[in-house]
Scaffold this motif. Structure first.
Motif, PDB file in Angstrom:
ATOM      1  N   SER A 255       0.818  -1.206   0.000  1.00 19.04           N
ATOM      2  CA  SER A 255       0.000   0.000   0.000  1.00 19.04           C
ATOM      3  C   SER A 255       0.852   1.256   0.000  1.00 19.04           C
ATOM      4  N   GLY A 256       2.175   1.073   0.039  1.00 11.30           N
ATOM      5  CA  GLY A 256       3.048   2.238  -0.062  1.00 11.30           C
ATOM      6  C   GLY A 256       4.005   2.410   1.089  1.00 11.30           C
ATOM      7  N   SER A 275      -0.809  -0.563  -4.355  1.00 11.03           N
ATOM      8  CA  SER A 275      -2.231  -0.281  -4.143  1.00 11.03           C
ATOM      9  C   SER A 275      -2.405   1.231  -4.125  1.00 11.03           C
ATOM     10  N   LEU A 276      -2.707   1.801  -5.268  1.00 12.37           N
ATOM     11  CA  LEU A 276      -2.710   3.257  -5.423  1.00 12.37           C
ATOM     12  C   LEU A 276      -4.066   3.862  -5.052  1.00 12.37           C
ATOM     13  N   HIS A 277      -5.066   3.645  -5.879  1.00 10.95           N
ATOM     14  CA  HIS A 277      -6.472   3.947  -5.609  1.00 10.95           C
ATOM     15  C   HIS A 277      -6.850   5.426  -5.585  1.00 10.95           C
ATOM     16  N   ALA A 278      -5.887   6.316  -5.586  1.00 11.33           N
ATOM     17  CA  ALA A 278      -6.190   7.752  -5.635  1.00 11.33           C
ATOM     18  C   ALA A 278      -4.978   8.481  -6.179  1.00 11.33           C
ATOM     19  N   VAL A 279      -5.222   9.637  -6.812  1.00  8.38           N
ATOM     20  CA  VAL A 279      -4.139  10.380  -7.447  1.00  8.38           C
ATOM     21  C   VAL A 279      -3.893  11.730  -6.783  1.00  8.38           C
ATOM     22  N   ARG A 280      -4.617  12.006  -5.701  1.00  5.57           N
ATOM     23  CA  ARG A 280      -4.414  13.227  -4.921  1.00  5.57           C
ATOM     24  C   ARG A 280      -4.184  12.844  -3.467  1.00  5.57           C
ATOM     25  N   PRO A 295       3.546  10.140   1.442  1.00 11.21           N
ATOM     26  CA  PRO A 295       2.673  10.739   0.415  1.00 11.21           C
ATOM     27  C   PRO A 295       3.093  10.362  -0.996  1.00 11.21           C
ATOM     28  N   LEU A 296       2.237  10.731  -1.937  1.00 10.94           N
ATOM     29  CA  LEU A 296       2.398  10.309  -3.326  1.00 10.94           C
ATOM     30  C   LEU A 296       3.755  10.667  -3.916  1.00 10.94           C
ATOM     31  N   MET A 300       5.968   7.745  -5.534  1.00 14.68           N
ATOM     32  CA  MET A 300       6.313   7.711  -6.953  1.00 14.68           C
ATOM     33  C   MET A 300       7.828   7.717  -7.166  1.00 14.68           C
ATOM     34  N   GLU A 301       8.546   8.438  -6.326  1.00 16.11           N
ATOM     35  CA  GLU A 301      10.005   8.454  -6.435  1.00 16.11           C
ATOM     36  C   GLU A 301      10.581   7.071  -6.156  1.00 16.11           C
ATOM     37  N   ALA A 302      10.039   6.390  -5.139  1.00 20.66           N
ATOM     38  CA  ALA A 302      10.493   5.027  -4.834  1.00 20.66           C
ATOM     39  C   ALA A 302      10.198   4.089  -6.001  1.00 20.66           C
ATOM     40  N   CYS A 303       9.062   4.276  -6.649  1.00 21.62           N
ATOM     41  CA  CYS A 303       8.718   3.436  -7.805  1.00 21.62           C
ATOM     42  C   CYS A 303       9.675   3.681  -8.968  1.00 21.62           C
TER      43      CYS A 303
END
Length: 419
Positions: A255-256, A275-280, A295-296, A300-303
């Motif tokens: 989940s992050g 498990s993203l489920h939201a973009v904000r 936070p996102l 995203m940086e880890a991805c």
């Protein structure tokens, strides 16, 4: 209509058709209870740990490597639970091992078979200390050309994702490597997925012939909050001389938990799902509360830095479709922007309802509009077909059915007590 069928463990590899059950019926198979073993298990030990266990019962140092290789084959290639069947091990050592250790499977309480062929197993493990034995659920999804096993890493969950029923279950404890691997072993037992040739060499089942060809750590719990045991289990599962699952067919879903993402790539090397489920951030803070900690932007940086990331090794982003919450065209546009530069696939998951939820599944037309936009932007965005809903085996539904069964049993006993 649900159909119940009582079977002993020995005769439990029965298909619905063999039992005279119609395909349109969901099946609940109650398996004869098995007493929890008191001896320590050799299941889930890595090679050094297995060598240490053999040394403790007197196996000489000069034999350890050979004996580990022998046992590894019998346990993971052949799926044996009886030391006596290990014919290239001396009779004396077989007895010594049987006296000191076990290879027994966990207690299999209930097997449910969906009308679509999905299977869900409720397994019971010892308490590992004070308290009661614990139960987890594992799901097998047969698909064209592959079979995917959804494996749990914890009993319960701490993440409290608002759309997920599993998140309403309090965390009881982490599962051990033994208990994680046992889920794979039970699935292969039940599906008849171990070779039957009774020779020391045996026949390693090829990937394309396996019923369990893929493993996803997407069951109960957050795998990266149980990293060490998950890592050990997945390295055993991918060992080329045992279960021999390709790391490209093993996916860990988080989940992050940002600090664990790099470690997953470096130390396990499997595929990654988010498990993203939201973009904000404001919405994700509600849907996936761990976003408040990671936070996102950090996620995203880890991805982007995930080891081995490429078009051949894409990250899967899971996105549950919630009506009026995260399913607008603006959300789709922001999703494309968010994932820019990341080799990715987006799994769009129609929301699977559960008792008490405040969410609804997006309308199918809206899901298709969302998917079409993401596809045109260059990302594969398959809409995941809901599987096993009739037995509460679909994404986000695990454990709810076992709790319902417990509640039903309590109500039955109370009714009986009151005459």
């Amino acid at each position: 209509m649900a159909v119940s069928l009582d079977l002993t463990r020995k005769g439990s590899n029965v298909t619905p058709e063999q039992a005279g059950i119609q395909q349109e019926d969901a099946v609940s198979v109650r398996v004869a209870p098995v007493s929890a073993p008191e001896k320590p298990s050799l299941l889930g030990l890595n090679r050094p740990e297995l060598a240490a266990a053999l040394a403790r019962v007197g196996v000489p140092d000069r034999q350890l490597r050979m004996r580990v290789t022998q046992l590894w084959h019998w346990i993971y290639v052949r799926g044996f639970t009886d030391f006596e069947r290990m014919t290239n091990v001396s009779k004396e050592l077989r007895q010594t091992l049987a006296d000191a250790y076990t290879l027994a499977r966990p207690e299999l309480v209930v097997e449910q078979i969906s009308v679509d062929g999905t299977r869900k197993w409720l397994m019971r493990f010892p308490s590992r200390g004070a308290g009661r034995p614990v139960e987890i659920e594992t799901v097998y999804i047969p698909e064209e050309g592959r079979g995917t096993l959804c494996v749990s890493s914890q009993v319960g969950c701490t993440l409290t994702c608002s759309f997920c029923h599993t998140g309403t279950q309090k965390l009881v404890r982490n599962l051990t490597s033994e208990e994680i691997i046992a889920q794979i072993m039970v699935a292969r037992d039940r599906l008849g997925d171990f070779p039957e040739i009774d020779t020391p060499q045996g026949a390693i089942v090829p990937s394309e012939g396996r019923l369990v060809s893929n493993v996803v750590m997407m069951g109960m719990g957050e795998p990266l909050y149980n990293f060490d045991e998950v890592k050990k289990a997945l390295l055993i599962a991918s060992d080329g001389e045992g279960l021999s699952l390709s790391k490209r067919r093993i996916t860990l879903s988080t989940s992050g938990v940002v600090p664990g993402i790099q470690r997953t790539g470096d130390e396990i090397g499997c595929m990654l799902a988010i498990s993203l489920h939201a973009v904000r951030d404001d919405l994700r803070n509600t849907l996936v509360p761990i976003n408040k900690k990671y936070p996102l932007k950090e996620l995203m940086e880890a991805c982007r830095n995930y080891p081995g990331l490429s078009n051949a090794k894409r990250i899967t982003f899971e996105y549950v479709m919630l009506k009026g919450v995260n399913d607008s065209l603006d959300d789709a546009k922001e999703l494309v922007r968010l994932l820019k530069g990341i080799p990715a696939k987006i799994n769009l998951i129609p929301f699977n309802p559960w008792p008490g939820t405040n969410y609804e599944c997006s309308d199918w037309e809206q899901i298709e509009v969302f998917a079409d936009f993401v596809n045109r932007a260059g990302y594969a965005s398959p809409i995941r077909t809901p599987r096993g809903r009739d037995i509460f085996a679909a994404c986000g539904q695990l454990k709810s059915e076992s709790e319902r069964l417990k509640r039903t049993e309590r109500e039955r006993l109370e009714a009986a007590a009151h005459g």
